[in-house]
Design an enzyme around this catalytic site. Structure first.
Site, PDB file in Angstrom:
ATOM      1  N   CYS A  14     102.658  22.974  38.092  1.00  0.00           N
ATOM      2  CA  CYS A  14     103.386  23.676  39.071  1.00  0.00           C
ATOM      3  C   CYS A  14     102.711  25.166  38.927  1.00  0.00           C
ATOM      4  O   CYS A  14     101.971  25.221  38.094  1.00  0.00           O
ATOM      5  CB  CYS A  14     104.831  23.718  38.232  1.00  0.00           C
ATOM      6  SG  CYS A  14     105.777  21.985  38.384  1.00  0.00           S
ATOM      7  N   GLY A  41     101.512  23.191  43.582  1.00  0.00           N
ATOM      8  CA  GLY A  41     102.946  22.480  43.876  1.00  0.00           C
ATOM      9  C   GLY A  41     103.411  22.721  45.204  1.00  0.00           C
ATOM     10  O   GLY A  41     103.501  23.804  45.692  1.00  0.00           O
ATOM     11  N   ASN A 113     105.906  25.384  33.909  1.00  0.00           N
ATOM     12  CA  ASN A 113     104.873  24.729  34.324  1.00  0.00           C
ATOM     13  C   ASN A 113     104.551  23.875  33.240  1.00  0.00           C
ATOM     14  O   ASN A 113     104.303  24.480  31.838  1.00  0.00           O
ATOM     15  CB  ASN A 113     103.782  25.560  34.790  1.00  0.00           C
ATOM     16  CG  ASN A 113     102.399  24.997  34.882  1.00  0.00           C
ATOM     17  OD1 ASN A 113     101.204  25.381  34.627  1.00  0.00           O
ATOM     18  ND2 ASN A 113     102.438  23.530  35.258  1.00  0.00           N
ATOM     19  N   GLY A 114     104.604  22.431  33.313  1.00  0.00           N
ATOM     20  CA  GLY A 114     104.043  21.833  32.163  1.00  0.00           C
ATOM     21  C   GLY A 114     105.118  20.615  32.007  1.00  0.00           C
ATOM     22  O   GLY A 114     105.967  20.327  33.174  1.00  0.00           O
ATOM     23  N   TYR A 254      90.065  19.976  38.890  1.00  0.00           N
ATOM     24  CA  TYR A 254      90.849  19.764  40.192  1.00  0.00           C
ATOM     25  C   TYR A 254      91.983  20.792  40.249  1.00  0.00           C
ATOM     26  O   TYR A 254      92.049  21.454  41.337  1.00  0.00           O
ATOM     27  CB  TYR A 254      91.421  18.464  40.122  1.00  0.00           C
ATOM     28  CG  TYR A 254      92.478  18.169  41.269  1.00  0.00           C
ATOM     29  CD1 TYR A 254      91.948  17.684  42.551  1.00  0.00           C
ATOM     30  CD2 TYR A 254      93.931  18.199  41.008  1.00  0.00           C
ATOM     31  CE1 TYR A 254      92.835  17.534  43.485  1.00  0.00           C
ATOM     32  CE2 TYR A 254      94.750  18.130  41.903  1.00  0.00           C
ATOM     33  CZ  TYR A 254      94.412  17.976  43.197  1.00  0.00           C
ATOM     34  OH  TYR A 254      95.078  17.711  44.353  1.00  0.00           O
ATOM     35  N   CYS A 448      93.123  12.905  29.459  1.00  0.00           N
ATOM     36  CA  CYS A 448      93.139  12.113  30.618  1.00  0.00           C
ATOM     37  C   CYS A 448      91.873  11.165  30.552  1.00  0.00           C
ATOM     38  O   CYS A 448      92.022  10.115  31.212  1.00  0.00           O
ATOM     39  CB  CYS A 448      93.510  12.853  31.870  1.00  0.00           C
ATOM     40  SG  CYS A 448      92.218  14.232  32.023  1.00  0.00           S
TER      41      CYS A 448
HETATM   42  P1  5GP Z   1      91.496   8.300  44.194  1.00  0.00           P
HETATM   43  O1  5GP Z   1      90.130   7.871  44.793  1.00  0.00           O
HETATM   44  O2  5GP Z   1      91.736   8.065  43.138  1.00  0.00           O
HETATM   45  O3  5GP Z   1      92.504   7.656  44.980  1.00  0.00           O
HETATM   46  O4  5GP Z   1      91.755   9.931  44.526  1.00  0.00           O
HETATM   47  C1  5GP Z   1      90.891  10.673  44.292  1.00  0.00           C
HETATM   48  C2  5GP Z   1      91.457  12.283  44.712  1.00  0.00           C
HETATM   49  O5  5GP Z   1      92.604  12.657  44.437  1.00  0.00           O
HETATM   50  C3  5GP Z   1      90.366  13.186  44.656  1.00  0.00           C
HETATM   51  O6  5GP Z   1      89.841  13.639  45.865  1.00  0.00           O
HETATM   52  C4  5GP Z   1      91.136  14.278  44.012  1.00  0.00           C
HETATM   53  O7  5GP Z   1      90.910  15.455  44.527  1.00  0.00           O
HETATM   54  C5  5GP Z   1      92.368  13.744  44.118  1.00  0.00           C
HETATM   55  N1  5GP Z   1      93.491  14.027  42.929  1.00  0.00           N
HETATM   56  C6  5GP Z   1      93.181  14.172  41.663  1.00  0.00           C
HETATM   57  N2  5GP Z   1      94.239  14.636  41.026  1.00  0.00           N
HETATM   58  C7  5GP Z   1      95.074  14.746  41.779  1.00  0.00           C
HETATM   59  C8  5GP Z   1      96.635  15.195  41.645  1.00  0.00           C
HETATM   60  O8  5GP Z   1      97.048  15.467  40.528  1.00  0.00           O
HETATM   61  N3  5GP Z   1      97.126  15.292  42.760  1.00  0.00           N
HETATM   62  C9  5GP Z   1      96.538  15.225  43.860  1.00  0.00           C
HETATM   63  N4  5GP Z   1      97.462  15.189  44.984  1.00  0.00           N
HETATM   64  N5  5GP Z   1      95.492  14.709  44.176  1.00  0.00           N
HETATM   65  C10 5GP Z   1      94.727  14.523  43.098  1.00  0.00           C
HETATM   66 MG    MG Z   2      90.378  15.587  47.031  1.00  0.00          MG
END
Ligand code: 5GP
Ligand code: MG
Length: 470
Positions: A14, A41, A113-114, A254, A448
């Site tokens: 968040c 978020g 946040n957390g 990310y 992770c």
């Molecule tokens: P996947 O290939 O695993 O379906 O999706 C990977 C994508 O998910 C990547 O483009 C990355 O930027 C995005 N991503 C990584 N972590 C998160 C997250 O916590 N939330 C969201 N919405 N996207 C994520």
């Molecule tokens: Mg992405």
């Protein structure tokens, strides 16, 4: 539209923000701060303001742009405000869980946040005091415990001291009493929180990018285990418990915006180094590099500069899709990436393409992206990822639902490559990721990727799929 249509089923971090400034329009500054933390978020947003006598609150579902109007902000009058953008980690995306957490006794408001993966001690404590815990999430429970001590006559500093042993997990908190703004980080420092100075006051923010937006100057990060209290007397710091920095490495991969600094390191520069190291790690010959926008752009640039292979912006993102409650057709649902990204065929046709993304979580997005680029005429598609495979759920604020859904936990790199349909697949090694971030490994939480959890994850540990280290 349910979030699963457009995103992997991951809860995000968040964004929290707070302003102290008796002469300032604190709610408006908080609004613009939240605007800059929108990427952390998108489920709900809220601002709580103290006039010195009472609190006013406005919370709503959706993006900052949809939640507030001029009229709302005008009602939020006072010299202290705190704000929150939420991505559900527990309790789902319901309005009832929108933050700041607040009670009309006006003692304390809280933005969190957390995530606290274990709330047993906290619940036992509250139950013993006759306080109802039913239907409350971790943030609500924390608020209730603080409220209990405030009612007993403790100061907010005293209440936090009493509550600290009960708060087991990841928390960067921005709190507000009638006349104080408070910032707190858990002893492991898993989520970020920075302090800024603004003319006439102070600002607290999840990320430094939002400080700049409101005209505040970065002072320093809140230390793990530290509480920072801003009042009319100025700013005061107390090291509540011994803390050690262990920022979640995924913030660099990310979560954070590239124009933020985390622990003094530029996220943009770190991501560029990830790209450069990816090339050094495995030199691929190709015609063009294409980033998956937005979070992989800096890494792709680093790869391009290191390799000399040209970068093209050949996947164009629709910036307006965000959240809609109109359901897509079944066909669109099956390839949701199409709603978000559109390829430029003339760039891709007959080329050997390096597709750069920041992470592979479930593999669904990557599979669809590879398909899209191939359909646009690519001769070969090499997927290059600026982090190692995500093998373990993160319980400290992103809350991946189940390890069985993490492709990196269940398939080898070769199996993933086949699944996503790429001609090559390269992941940045953990060693190189840490090298790119340029901070000592001990300062980062790598759970992770490694499963090394620093804080008890309790019952959630049970029933996890045993991962095969391939
Ligand atoms: P996947 O290939 O695993 O379906 O999706 C990977 C994508 O998910 C990547 O483009 C990355 O930027 C995005 N991503 C990584 N972590 C998160 C997250 O916590 N939330 C969201 N919405 N996207 C994520
Ligand atoms: Mg992405």
């Amino acid at each position: 539209m349910p979030k699963s249509i457009l995103k992997p089923q991951l809860g995000e971090k968040c964004g929290v923000f707070g302003v102290f400034g008796p002469s300032l329009d604190t709610s408006r500054l908080t609004y613009f701060g939240l605007w800059s933390l929108q990427h952390r978020g998108q489920e709900s947003s809220g601002i709580c303001t103290s006039s010195g006598k009472f609190f006013s609150i406005h919370r709503g579902l959706g993006l900052v742009a949809n939640v507030y109007s001029e009229k709302n902000l005008k009602k939020l009058k006072g010299g202290i405000s705190i704000g929150h953008n939420r991505y559900a980690t527990s309790g789902g995306g319901k309005i009832k869980f929108a933050q700041p957490v607040y009670d009309d006794d006006n003692r304390v408001a809280l933005a969190h946040n957390g995530n606290l993966p274990v709330t047993k001690a906290l619940k036992v404590f509250l139950k013993e005091k006759g306080i109802n815990t039913f239907g409350h999430n971790d943030s609500n429970l924390m608020h209730k415990a603080l409220q209990y001590y405030l009612i007993k006559g403790h100061s907010i500093e005293g209440a936090l001291k009493e509550c600290f042993p009960l708060f087991t997990g990841a928390f960067s908190l921005v709190l507000m009493t009638k006349n104080k703004l408070v910032g707190v980080r858990d002893p492991m420092g898993i989520r970020p929180l920075s302090i800024g100075k603004i003319e006439g006051g102070y600002v607290l923010s999840s990320e430094t990018c939002a400080l700049h937006t409101v005209g505040a100057k970065f002072i320093r990060d809140v230390k793990p285990g530290e509480i920072v209290v801003v009042s009319k007397k100025g700013i005061k710091s107390t090291q509540l418990v011994k803390g050690e920095e262990h920022l979640d490495i995924f913030e660099f991969v990310y979560f954070a915006r590239p124009d933020s600094d985390l622990l003094g390191t530029s996220v943009y520069q770190a991501r560029k180094r990830m790209g450069a190291l990816l090339y050094k790690q495995h030199k691929i010959k190709a015609d063009v590099i294409i980033p998956v926008p937005d979070s992989a752009t800096s890494a792709a640039l680093g790869y391009s500069q290191e390799s000399g292979i040209p970068l093209e912006e050949a996947l164009i993102k629709n910036r307006y899709i965000h959240r809609t409650f109109i359901k897509p057709t079944q066909r669109l649902r099956e390839n949701s990436v199409k709603l978000k990204l559109n390829p430029i065929k003339s760039v891709i046709k007959n080329k050997r393409v390096i597709l750069v993304d920041d992470s592979i979580v479930r593999g669904t997005t990557s599979k669809n992206l590879v398909k899209m680029v191939k359909q646009a005429g690519a001769k070969e598609v090499y997927m290059v990822v600026s982090s190692p495979p995500v093998k373990f759920p993160d319980f400290y604020g992103i809350d991946t639902p189940d390890q069985s859904q993490l492709i990196g936990a269940n398939k080898s790199v070769e199996q993933i490559r086949k699944y996503i349909g790429a001609d090559k697949l390269i992941f940045l090694s953990l060693k190189n990721l840490i090298k790119a971030i340029d901070l000592p490994k001990v300062k980062l939480t790598t759970a992770c990727f490694t499963g090394e959890y620093l804080i008890d994850i309790g019952v959630r540990n049970r029933g996890r799929v045993k991962y095969v280290d391939l």
